[in-house]
Design a protein around this motif. Structure first.
Motif, short mmCIF file in Angstrom:
data_model
loop_
_atom_site.label_atom_id
_atom_site.label_comp_id
_atom_site.label_asym_id
_atom_site.label_seq_id
_atom_site.Cartn_x
_atom_site.Cartn_y
_atom_site.Cartn_z
N ARG A 231 -4.89 0.13 5.67
CA ARG A 231 -4.77 0.29 7.11
C ARG A 231 -4.61 1.77 7.41
O ARG A 231 -3.64 2.40 6.96
N ALA A 232 -5.52 2.32 8.20
CA ALA A 232 -5.43 3.71 8.67
C ALA A 232 -5.17 3.67 10.17
O ALA A 232 -5.87 2.96 10.91
N GLU A 233 -4.18 4.42 10.63
CA GLU A 233 -3.80 4.34 12.04
C GLU A 233 -3.45 5.72 12.58
O GLU A 233 -3.03 6.61 11.84
N VAL A 234 -3.64 5.87 13.88
CA VAL A 234 -3.33 7.12 14.58
C VAL A 234 -2.80 6.75 15.96
O VAL A 234 -3.21 5.74 16.56
N GLU A 235 -1.88 7.58 16.45
CA GLU A 235 -1.27 7.30 17.75
C GLU A 235 -0.92 8.61 18.45
O GLU A 235 -0.49 9.57 17.81
N TYR B 13 -4.58 3.38 17.65
CA TYR B 13 -5.79 2.82 17.02
C TYR B 13 -5.50 2.58 15.54
O TYR B 13 -4.90 3.43 14.87
N ALA B 14 -5.92 1.41 15.04
CA ALA B 14 -5.74 1.08 13.63
C ALA B 14 -6.99 0.37 13.13
O ALA B 14 -7.60 -0.45 13.85
N HIS B 15 -7.38 0.69 11.90
CA HIS B 15 -8.51 0.03 11.24
C HIS B 15 -7.99 -0.63 9.97
O HIS B 15 -7.46 0.04 9.08
N GLY C 5 -0.81 7.40 9.89
CA GLY C 5 -0.27 6.55 8.84
C GLY C 5 -1.35 5.88 8.03
O GLY C 5 -2.50 5.72 8.48
N ALA C 6 -1.00 5.49 6.81
CA ALA C 6 -1.89 4.74 5.93
C ALA C 6 -1.02 3.83 5.06
O ALA C 6 0.04 4.25 4.59
N GLU C 7 -1.47 2.59 4.85
CA GLU C 7 -0.69 1.67 4.03
C GLU C 7 -1.61 0.62 3.42
O GLU C 7 -2.71 0.35 3.92
N PRO D 168 -13.63 -9.72 6.31
CA PRO D 168 -14.07 -8.83 7.41
C PRO D 168 -12.99 -7.82 7.80
O PRO D 168 -11.80 -8.14 7.80
N SER D 169 -13.42 -6.62 8.12
CA SER D 169 -12.49 -5.59 8.59
C SER D 169 -12.14 -5.85 10.06
O SER D 169 -12.88 -6.52 10.78
N VAL D 170 -11.02 -5.32 10.49
CA VAL D 170 -10.52 -5.55 11.84
C VAL D 170 -10.08 -4.23 12.46
O VAL D 170 -9.42 -3.41 11.80
N ASP D 171 -10.46 -4.00 13.73
CA ASP D 171 -10.02 -2.82 14.48
C ASP D 171 -9.00 -3.24 15.54
O ASP D 171 -9.07 -4.35 16.08
N LEU D 172 -8.08 -2.32 15.81
CA LEU D 172 -7.07 -2.58 16.83
C LEU D 172 -6.99 -1.38 17.77
O LEU D 172 -6.69 -0.26 17.33
N TRP D 173 -7.29 -1.60 19.04
CA TRP D 173 -7.11 -0.60 20.09
C TRP D 173 -6.04 -1.14 21.02
O TRP D 173 -6.20 -2.20 21.62
N SER D 174 -4.94 -0.42 21.17
CA SER D 174 -3.86 -1.00 21.96
C SER D 174 -2.92 0.07 22.50
O SER D 174 -2.83 1.17 21.94
N PRO D 175 -2.21 -0.25 23.59
CA PRO D 175 -1.07 0.59 23.96
C PRO D 175 0.05 0.38 22.95
O PRO D 175 0.07 -0.61 22.21
N SER D 176 0.97 1.31 22.90
CA SER D 176 2.08 1.25 21.96
C SER D 176 3.38 1.43 22.71
O SER D 176 3.52 2.34 23.53
N VAL D 177 4.33 0.54 22.43
CA VAL D 177 5.66 0.63 23.00
C VAL D 177 6.66 0.65 21.84
O VAL D 177 6.65 -0.25 20.99
#
Length: 271
Positions: free
Chosen positions: A135-139, A167-169, A123-125, A183-192
């Protein structure tokens, strides 16, 4: 009760006409399930509407959404895009940007068994009012089909839960009231996640998709998205739709609200 909710309630309670009809030659036998018109693997829709936003933006805006889906016994592919744009008069001589957002998502899923599936998601938004430049994300993950009931095309109940790694940037930039880098932010997380489809009757359809992303590797941050959709089919292809979106970011950009909601009323055309 609002007029819209009253209309949807009335239509939801409207009984489905009996399948047996009488012609000049006598009773007509209803179509059986096997005699129903075959539906191709591809379906699609396009919708437009007006939205009421709360949170970072409080205004009416023009929105649009499109959806294309491919489904076979083993494979499913979803292509989705939506956007919003709006301006409002800040004064007699000035206009203020009140909504500018665009997103696109691709989801592929392989159903290994009636219960278990594997999926990938890209995804991208962008959302300028939330200071989100991109925001670029992959799951990647697995899905579990909890309920699947389909007696007829107009009598369906489907519930699936998802568990994955996400993962999302976020590349952030403040557009209003002044322009500056953030500042840019990264997100590493489980997804439910959970997806629910329920056809109340042949006219009314209910859809819900929700996803929770708790960051367990970096700073404490939780993302939550929820989309609730209620459709009333006016004809075979035209429907009146209502969307309610909730987006929560426990650590938003500087000066931004943590929760945005959007109520959208519009029309949708099935292709």
């Amino acid at each position: 009760m609002s007029p819209l909710l009253f209309l949807l309630t009335v239509l939801a309670q409207t009984p489905t006409p009996p399948p047996d009809t009488v012609s000049e030659d006598g009773p007509v036998r209803p179509c059986t399930e096997d005699e129903e018109e075959d539906v191709g693997p591809w379906t699609g829709s396009f919708g437009v509407g007006f939205s009421f936003f709360t949170g970072n933006s409080r205004s009416y805006t023009l929105t649009g959404n499109s959806l294309a889906e491919y489904e076979s016994p083993k494979w499913a592919l979803t292509l989705e895009a939506d956007g919003a744009y709006g301006r409002a008069a800040a004064s007699e001589d000035e206009e203020e940007l009140i909504a500018e957002a665009l997103g696109a998502w691709v989801r592929g899923e392989y159903r290994a068994t009636p219960l278990l599936s594997a999926y990938t998601y890209l995804g991208a938004e962008t959302d300028h009012l939330s200071s989100l430049e991109l925001r670029a994300e992959v799951e990647l993950g697995v899905g579990f089909t909890l309920i699947e009931q389909k007696k007829r095309k107009t009598d369906e109940l489907f519930l699936r839960a998802y568990l994955g790694a996400h993962y999302a940037h976020d590349r952030r930039f403040q557009y209003v009231p002044t322009r500056k880098d953030l500042p840019s932010v990264d997100l590493w997380s489980p997804s439910v996640g959970v997806m629910l489809r329920y056809d109340i009757n042949e006219r009314v359809e209910f859809r819900e998709y929700a996803m929770l992303l708790p960051d367990v590797f970096g700073d404490t941050r939780v993302l939550l998205t929820s989309t609730t959709k209620l459709s009333v089919n006016l004809t075979g292809r035209l429907a009146l739709t209502t969307f309610f979106d909730v987006r929560h970011d426990s650590s938003p950009a500087e000066g931004k609200a943590s929760t945005d909601t959007a109520l959208t009323v519009g029309a949708e055309l099935t292709l």
